[in-house]
Design a protein around this motif. Structure first.
Motif, PDB file in Angstrom:
ATOM      1  N   SER A  47      45.183  50.071  35.751  1.00 11.46           N
ATOM      2  CA  SER A  47      43.809  49.526  35.362  1.00 11.46           C
ATOM      3  C   SER A  47      43.767  48.014  35.600  1.00 11.46           C
ATOM      4  O   SER A  47      42.831  47.605  35.792  1.00 11.46           O
ATOM      5  CB  SER A  47      43.861  49.445  33.893  1.00 11.46           C
ATOM      6  N   CYS A  48      45.142  47.211  35.939  1.00  8.47           N
ATOM      7  CA  CYS A  48      45.001  45.697  36.072  1.00  8.47           C
ATOM      8  C   CYS A  48      46.388  45.406  36.921  1.00  8.47           C
ATOM      9  O   CYS A  48      47.129  44.866  36.041  1.00  8.47           O
ATOM     10  CB  CYS A  48      44.640  44.865  35.023  1.00  8.47           C
ATOM     11  N   PRO A  49      46.509  45.809  37.977  1.00  8.96           N
ATOM     12  CA  PRO A  49      47.777  45.600  38.572  1.00  8.96           C
ATOM     13  C   PRO A  49      48.473  44.130  38.624  1.00  8.96           C
ATOM     14  O   PRO A  49      49.631  44.031  38.572  1.00  8.96           O
ATOM     15  CB  PRO A  49      47.733  46.211  39.968  1.00  8.96           C
ATOM     16  N   ALA A  50      47.495  43.464  38.772  1.00  7.32           N
ATOM     17  CA  ALA A  50      48.183  41.940  38.523  1.00  7.32           C
ATOM     18  C   ALA A  50      48.189  41.137  37.356  1.00  7.32           C
ATOM     19  O   ALA A  50      48.755  40.190  37.601  1.00  7.32           O
ATOM     20  CB  ALA A  50      46.844  40.909  39.383  1.00  7.32           C
ATOM     21  N   ALA A  51      48.007  41.907  36.335  1.00  9.86           N
ATOM     22  CA  ALA A  51      48.284  41.440  35.017  1.00  9.86           C
ATOM     23  C   ALA A  51      49.413  40.818  34.617  1.00  9.86           C
ATOM     24  O   ALA A  51      49.496  39.379  34.237  1.00  9.86           O
ATOM     25  CB  ALA A  51      48.087  42.558  33.961  1.00  9.86           C
ATOM     26  N   GLU A  52      50.606  41.358  34.862  1.00 10.27           N
ATOM     27  CA  GLU A  52      51.726  40.707  34.591  1.00 10.27           C
ATOM     28  C   GLU A  52      52.091  39.416  35.336  1.00 10.27           C
ATOM     29  O   GLU A  52      52.372  38.333  34.983  1.00 10.27           O
ATOM     30  CB  GLU A  52      52.902  41.604  34.604  1.00 10.27           C
ATOM     31  N   ALA A  53      51.705  39.550  36.699  1.00  6.58           N
ATOM     32  CA  ALA A  53      51.927  38.330  37.828  1.00  6.58           C
ATOM     33  C   ALA A  53      51.058  37.273  37.368  1.00  6.58           C
ATOM     34  O   ALA A  53      51.427  36.171  37.475  1.00  6.58           O
ATOM     35  CB  ALA A  53      51.750  38.964  39.213  1.00  6.58           C
ATOM     36  N   VAL A  54      49.686  37.428  36.954  1.00  5.29           N
ATOM     37  CA  VAL A  54      48.620  36.367  36.492  1.00  5.29           C
ATOM     38  C   VAL A  54      49.325  35.630  35.466  1.00  5.29           C
ATOM     39  O   VAL A  54      49.476  34.315  35.461  1.00  5.29           O
ATOM     40  CB  VAL A  54      47.303  36.848  36.116  1.00  5.29           C
ATOM     41  N   VAL A  55      49.960  36.284  34.479  1.00  8.78           N
ATOM     42  CA  VAL A  55      50.451  35.732  33.186  1.00  8.78           C
ATOM     43  C   VAL A  55      51.698  34.843  33.609  1.00  8.78           C
ATOM     44  O   VAL A  55      51.762  33.684  33.243  1.00  8.78           O
ATOM     45  CB  VAL A  55      50.763  36.708  31.900  1.00  8.78           C
ATOM     46  N   ARG A  56      52.538  35.443  34.332  1.00  4.57           N
ATOM     47  CA  ARG A  56      53.680  34.886  34.678  1.00  4.57           C
ATOM     48  C   ARG A  56      53.587  33.530  35.447  1.00  4.57           C
ATOM     49  O   ARG A  56      53.983  32.426  35.234  1.00  4.57           O
ATOM     50  CB  ARG A  56      54.809  35.812  35.539  1.00  4.57           C
ATOM     51  N   ASP A  57      52.591  33.643  36.352  1.00  7.99           N
ATOM     52  CA  ASP A  57      52.162  32.540  37.331  1.00  7.99           C
ATOM     53  C   ASP A  57      51.687  31.151  36.620  1.00  7.99           C
ATOM     54  O   ASP A  57      52.254  30.195  36.690  1.00  7.99           O
ATOM     55  CB  ASP A  57      51.423  32.847  38.397  1.00  7.99           C
ATOM     56  N   ILE A  58      50.858  31.589  35.611  1.00  2.00           N
ATOM     57  CA  ILE A  58      50.250  30.468  34.669  1.00  2.00           C
ATOM     58  C   ILE A  58      51.302  29.986  33.901  1.00  2.00           C
ATOM     59  O   ILE A  58      51.593  28.819  33.702  1.00  2.00           O
ATOM     60  CB  ILE A  58      49.020  31.314  33.862  1.00  2.00           C
ATOM     61  N   VAL A  59      52.048  30.798  33.070  1.00  2.00           N
ATOM     62  CA  VAL A  59      53.023  30.485  32.171  1.00  2.00           C
ATOM     63  C   VAL A  59      54.371  29.506  32.780  1.00  2.00           C
ATOM     64  O   VAL A  59      54.592  28.525  32.479  1.00  2.00           O
ATOM     65  CB  VAL A  59      53.878  31.632  31.566  1.00  2.00           C
ATOM     66  N   LEU A  60      54.701  30.044  33.951  1.00  2.00           N
ATOM     67  CA  LEU A  60      55.756  29.244  34.719  1.00  2.00           C
ATOM     68  C   LEU A  60      55.285  28.084  35.356  1.00  2.00           C
ATOM     69  O   LEU A  60      56.054  26.843  35.210  1.00  2.00           O
ATOM     70  CB  LEU A  60      56.393  29.952  35.998  1.00  2.00           C
ATOM     71  N   ALA A  61      53.997  27.898  35.626  1.00  2.00           N
ATOM     72  CA  ALA A  61      53.376  26.594  36.030  1.00  2.00           C
ATOM     73  C   ALA A  61      53.364  25.485  34.876  1.00  2.00           C
ATOM     74  O   ALA A  61      53.816  24.299  35.095  1.00  2.00           O
ATOM     75  CB  ALA A  61      52.336  26.676  36.741  1.00  2.00           C
TER      76      ALA A  61
END
Length: 339
Positions: A47-61
């Protein structure tokens, strides 16, 4: 043969009854609000393949810009969310003219990291509208923030939570563990969430990062016959008095590390300090007053053991009272209900 055939229907009927009873028990258990078993890894794979990567990238930055404070804020946000109505992102909802929300209750006054969740939600709404819950974003953000220093995920996050539609300050007051609580109160509080003494001791290890404000622990510095709480290391008590000043009970501006000597590292040092009488809050020191809890603390001073046990405990906490399936909603804005 005839005698054998005559026995089969009653036996079959009895077996059917057993299965029906078992099914009824399972349905009733599900109706009780514990749906953690319905969470799963990579829930948004289709349903949203990028979901976990989006959160991870924002949080890590964001953590890279604030590594000392933000991991503790996002982990604490997750804990405070799960302890009121379960892990349903109710802690994110803003108060309205007709209702004071959880985030404005006294125990949540020093929470932070809301803007990180807002940013992740805004990006995900642009990529996958109405798909990723705020509750799942909170769970992922806590994991990603704490994992930053290790360069790998410390635990896996099962997903599929939905967002709650109720947020009341009164419920936060009733459910968030107090930093002045004794062991009996803490044990009962955790048990009400399906968490046991082991979970209590291990999740308390989250105090290895973050700070405490002077007014929260001020009573330990002076409200005893000998002055400071006798369970508090004397040198540590003197250090806290110097940091907080003579008006510690009203000093909510000064904050001190909860794990002196290792405040910026997510590690087992909290338990080392605890054994030395350097637990900041009364609720920390309370762990040493129970034989079962005290017996766990020595083993938890080992880093590898602590990280492994914390992984298990925080995943268990992340299943508390979750909403799944058609329950709740997927908020478009984490700060407000959809209607």
């Amino acid at each position: 043969m005839a005698r054998s055939r005559s026995l089969r229907p009653p036996a079959a009927a009895a077996l059917l009854v057993i299965h029906l009873v078992a099914l009824t028990v399972l349905l009733l258990a599900g109706a009780g609000g514990c749906h953690g078993a319905l969470l799963k890894a990579h829930f948004y794979r289709r349903s949203c393949p990028a979901a976990e990567a989006v959160v991870r990238d924002i949080v890590l930055a964001r953590v890279a810009a604030d590594p000392a404070a933000l991991p503790a804020k996002l982990l604490r946000l997750f804990f405070h969310d799960c302890f009121v109505r379960g892990c349903d992102a109710s802690v994110l909802i803003d108060s309205t003219s007709g209702s004071t929300a959880e985030k404005d209750a006294a125990p949540n006054g020093s929470l932070g990291g809301f803007d990180v969740i807002d940013t992740a939600k805004a990006v995900l709404e642009a990529v996958c509208p109405g798909t990723v819950s705020c509750a799942d974003i909170v769970a992922l953000a806590a994991r990603d923030a704490v994992s930053f220093q290790f360069g790998r995920d410390l635990w896996d996050v099962q997903l599929g939570r939905r967002d709650g539609v109720v947020s009341l300050a009164s419920e936060a007051l009733a459910n968030i563990p107090s930093p002045s609580a004794n062991f009996t109160t803490l044990e009962a509080n955790f048990a009400s969430k399906g968490l046991d003494v082991k979970d209590l001791v291990i999740l308390s290890g989250a105090h290895t990062i973050g700070v405490g404000h002077c007014n929260v622990f001020a009573a330990r510095l002076s409200n005893f016959a000998a002055g400071a709480d006798p369970t508090l290391n004397a040198a540590y008590a003197a250090q806290l008095r110097a940091q907080c000043g003579p008006s510690a009970s009203s000093n909510n501006a000064t904050a001190v590390p909860m794990d002196p000597g290792s405040a910026a590292r997510f590690d087992a040092h909290y338990y080392v300090n605890l054994k030395l009488g350097r637990g900041l809050f009364a609720s920390d020191a309370a762990l040493l007053t129970d034989r079962r809890a005290a017996g766990m603390i020595h083993r938890l001073t080992r880093q590898g053991y602590f990280l492994e046990e914390f992984k298990n405990a925080v995943r268990k906490m992340g299943r508390v009272g979750v909403l799944t399936g058609g329950q709740g909603e997927i908020r478009r804005n984490c700060r407000a209900l959809n209607n």
